[in-house]
Motif scaffolding. Structure first.
Motif, PDB file in Angstrom:
ATOM      1  N   THR A 182      55.155 157.215  59.959  1.00  0.00           N
ATOM      2  CA  THR A 182      56.124 157.159  59.489  1.00  0.00           C
ATOM      3  C   THR A 182      56.654 157.741  57.995  1.00  0.00           C
ATOM      4  O   THR A 182      55.164 157.731  57.844  1.00  0.00           O
ATOM      5  CB  THR A 182      56.037 155.694  58.713  1.00  0.00           C
ATOM      6  N   PRO A 184      57.302 159.601  54.633  1.00  0.00           N
ATOM      7  CA  PRO A 184      57.109 158.400  53.196  1.00  0.00           C
ATOM      8  C   PRO A 184      58.196 158.725  52.807  1.00  0.00           C
ATOM      9  O   PRO A 184      58.503 158.587  51.434  1.00  0.00           O
ATOM     10  CB  PRO A 184      55.689 158.666  52.123  1.00  0.00           C
ATOM     11  N   GLY A 186      62.908 157.797  52.786  1.00  0.00           N
ATOM     12  CA  GLY A 186      63.942 157.321  53.064  1.00  0.00           C
ATOM     13  C   GLY A 186      65.374 158.236  53.473  1.00  0.00           C
ATOM     14  O   GLY A 186      65.031 159.835  52.563  1.00  0.00           O
ATOM     15  N   SER A 228      63.104 156.809  47.676  1.00  0.00           N
ATOM     16  CA  SER A 228      61.659 156.488  48.813  1.00  0.00           C
ATOM     17  C   SER A 228      62.038 155.453  48.909  1.00  0.00           C
ATOM     18  O   SER A 228      63.241 154.801  49.421  1.00  0.00           O
ATOM     19  CB  SER A 228      61.359 155.918  47.109  1.00  0.00           C
ATOM     20  N   PRO A 229      60.657 154.955  49.825  1.00  0.00           N
ATOM     21  CA  PRO A 229      60.944 154.982  51.231  1.00  0.00           C
ATOM     22  C   PRO A 229      61.357 152.941  50.682  1.00  0.00           C
ATOM     23  O   PRO A 229      61.891 152.118  51.560  1.00  0.00           O
ATOM     24  CB  PRO A 229      59.592 154.461  52.183  1.00  0.00           C
ATOM     25  N   ASP A 230      60.928 152.726  49.416  1.00  0.00           N
ATOM     26  CA  ASP A 230      60.784 151.444  49.525  1.00  0.00           C
ATOM     27  C   ASP A 230      62.686 151.037  48.738  1.00  0.00           C
ATOM     28  O   ASP A 230      62.515 149.987  47.769  1.00  0.00           O
ATOM     29  CB  ASP A 230      59.516 150.135  47.965  1.00  0.00           C
ATOM     30  N   ASP A 231      63.267 151.725  48.320  1.00  0.00           N
ATOM     31  CA  ASP A 231      64.838 151.790  47.636  1.00  0.00           C
ATOM     32  C   ASP A 231      65.790 151.374  48.312  1.00  0.00           C
ATOM     33  O   ASP A 231      65.839 151.030  49.799  1.00  0.00           O
ATOM     34  CB  ASP A 231      65.623 153.284  46.819  1.00  0.00           C
ATOM     35  N   ASP A 232      66.455 150.374  47.751  1.00  0.00           N
ATOM     36  CA  ASP A 232      67.613 149.851  48.314  1.00  0.00           C
ATOM     37  C   ASP A 232      68.544 149.339  47.760  1.00  0.00           C
ATOM     38  O   ASP A 232      68.951 150.624  46.585  1.00  0.00           O
ATOM     39  CB  ASP A 232      66.963 147.748  48.514  1.00  0.00           C
ATOM     40  N   SER A 268      65.252 153.962  57.327  1.00  0.00           N
ATOM     41  CA  SER A 268      63.723 154.369  57.385  1.00  0.00           C
ATOM     42  C   SER A 268      63.286 155.642  57.916  1.00  0.00           C
ATOM     43  O   SER A 268      64.333 156.034  59.456  1.00  0.00           O
ATOM     44  CB  SER A 268      62.514 153.508  57.252  1.00  0.00           C
TER      45      SER A 268
END
Ligand code: APR
Ligand code: PHB
Length: 398
Positions: A182, A184, A186, A228-232, A268
């Protein structure tokens, strides 16, 4: 319980499942396609849109290239921007091959239409498929069709149901080796009612992160932004997206015209390959077997290539009783799949900023990019992978 019979049951009506059904149909081999979602849903789903020349040619040879030739646009070159400089890389000059921009959902629409005309439309809205046998005398699949529970008995099952489907889990864990990575970050992708930044694709490297400026038509642009991978999506209102696209384009930002955002989503960046791609009477194709990060747009091309190889192998079995191509299906596909995976990972590393990058890593990346735009040998090698030529040779020499 009602029992249906077919030579091949195909799970999933994405590009892999539909190309397979269509190519089998051309050879007179019957199949049943089971799709979880509605026809409207699969025809509207926004995905990638870059076809390698070989993929476009395969669609033409399969009789579904008419609209592609009318509405798709052939690209001889792309732009690579870094350090405030713009470089044009002509894949046609370097390799003799270009690529064609034509959306995945348009490919899906053309194929569904072709299946309807052939009198064998996919079953849509089938959301309870279970694979009940893949070894033994026959393969069996259970599901509900037209409100009735049905058993489908077939010679083979083609698992074309994407990364989250039911096919791959039907292969015992003791047989299946998953390889994954994966990245790091998106990609935030938008489809906007605005002319594209350029007539050609623009791959833009920036200290704040990568952006890709693509298109679907002269009035419809598709842009991707490294996040960032955690962004929504809640963190990315339209104004922030446009502001960030402008900043990352730097001095070139006058080329970006803002417009209504019709669609946005975050993807992702995953790399995944399952080995082997077959077990007993079950054969995996496309995202069910492998996922590449979207940077080089290889996912659609790989899915269609798997379907071609599988259709040929089944054609050989039904045509002459030769099982060898079927037995070697996984081996034959995996060499090209790994090559595309390697290129996609390499291109991803080349273009993206990594969290925690120091000046050292950033300068190494600049040196790699500089090499690409100054060495014709490096550019040609890149271009061969980009247009899919180097992968084609792994199939040709098998
Ligand atoms: N039963 C029936 N259908 C299913 C099931 C299920 N249990 N699970 C998934 N599906 C369907 C999905 O709804 C989808 O329409 O399988 C189809 C798989 O299609 P894709 O995800 O498009 O996969 P594939 O045909 O392999 O094409 C790969 O799609 O994700 C992109 O980037 C990827 O471009 C690549 C391409
Ligand atoms: C796209 O338009 O979706 C696209 C184009 C080129 C890429 C990736 C995605 O490299």
């Amino acid at each position: 319980m009602r029992v249906l019979r077919s030579r091949v049951v195909i799970i999933g009506a994405g590009p892999a499942g539909l190309v397979l059904a269509h190519r089998l149909g051309l050879d007179g081999i019957d199949s049943i396609v089971l799709e979880r979602h509605s026809r409207e849903y699969v025809e509207r789903r926004v995905r990638a849109g870059l076809l390698e020349q070989g993929t476009a040619e395969l669609l033409r040879q399969s009789g579904v290239g008419e609209r592609l030739d009318r509405e798709g646009t052939v690209h001889d070159a792309f732009e690579l921007c870094f350090n405030g400089e713009r470089h044009r890389i002509s894949t046609v000059q370097l390799t003799g091959h270009g690529v064609c921009m034509y959306s995945q959902q348009e490919v899906v629409k053309d194929l569904i239409r072709a299946r309807m005309s052939a009198g064998a439309p996919p079953y849509f809205g089938v959301d309870d498929v279970t694979i009940t046998a893949i070894t033994g005398d026959a393969a069996t699949v259970h599901c509900t069709l037209d409100g009735q529970p049905v058993e489908i008995r077939a010679d083979f099952v083609a698992g074309c149901d994407g990364f989250h489907g039911v096919s791959r889990p039907a292969i015992p864990g003791s047989v299946l080796a998953p390889y994954q990575h994966t990245f790091p970050f998106g990609w935030l992708g938008i489809l906007a009612e605005t002319p594209p930044v350029s007539e050609e694709l623009v791959y833009n490297v920036h200290d704040r992160g990568f952006t890709l400026h693509s298109m679907r038509s002269p009035q419809l642009s598709r842009q991707y932004l490294q996040v960032s991978p955690d962004d929504d999506l809640g963190m990315w209102p339209d104004e922030r997206i446009w502001a960030e696209l402008h900043t990352r384009l730097g001095a070139d930002d006058h080329r970006l015209v803002e417009g209504a955002i019709l669609e946005k989503g975050i993807t992702s960046m995953r790399a995944f390959i399952a080995e082997p791609m077959q077990h007993g009477r079950l054969f995996l194709a496309g995202d069910a077997a492998h996922v590449v990060p979207p940077t080089a747009a290889k996912g659609l091309n790989l899915a269609i290539e798997d379907a071609r190889v599988l259709a040929e192998a089944l054609g050989c079995w039904y045509g002459s009783g030769n099982r060898e191509p079927l037995d070697h299906y996984s081996r034959d596909c995996l060499a090209g799949v790994w090559q595309a995976q390697e290129f996609s990972a390499w291109m991803t590393q080349l273009l993206h900023k990594y969290p925690g990058d120091t000046g050292f890593e950033m300068r190494l990346r600049q040196a790699r990019l500089r090499h690409l735009v100054t060495s014709p040998t490096a550019a040609r090698s890149f271009a061969e992978s980009y247009v899919g030529l180097s992968r084609a040779s792994t199939y040709a020499t098998r």
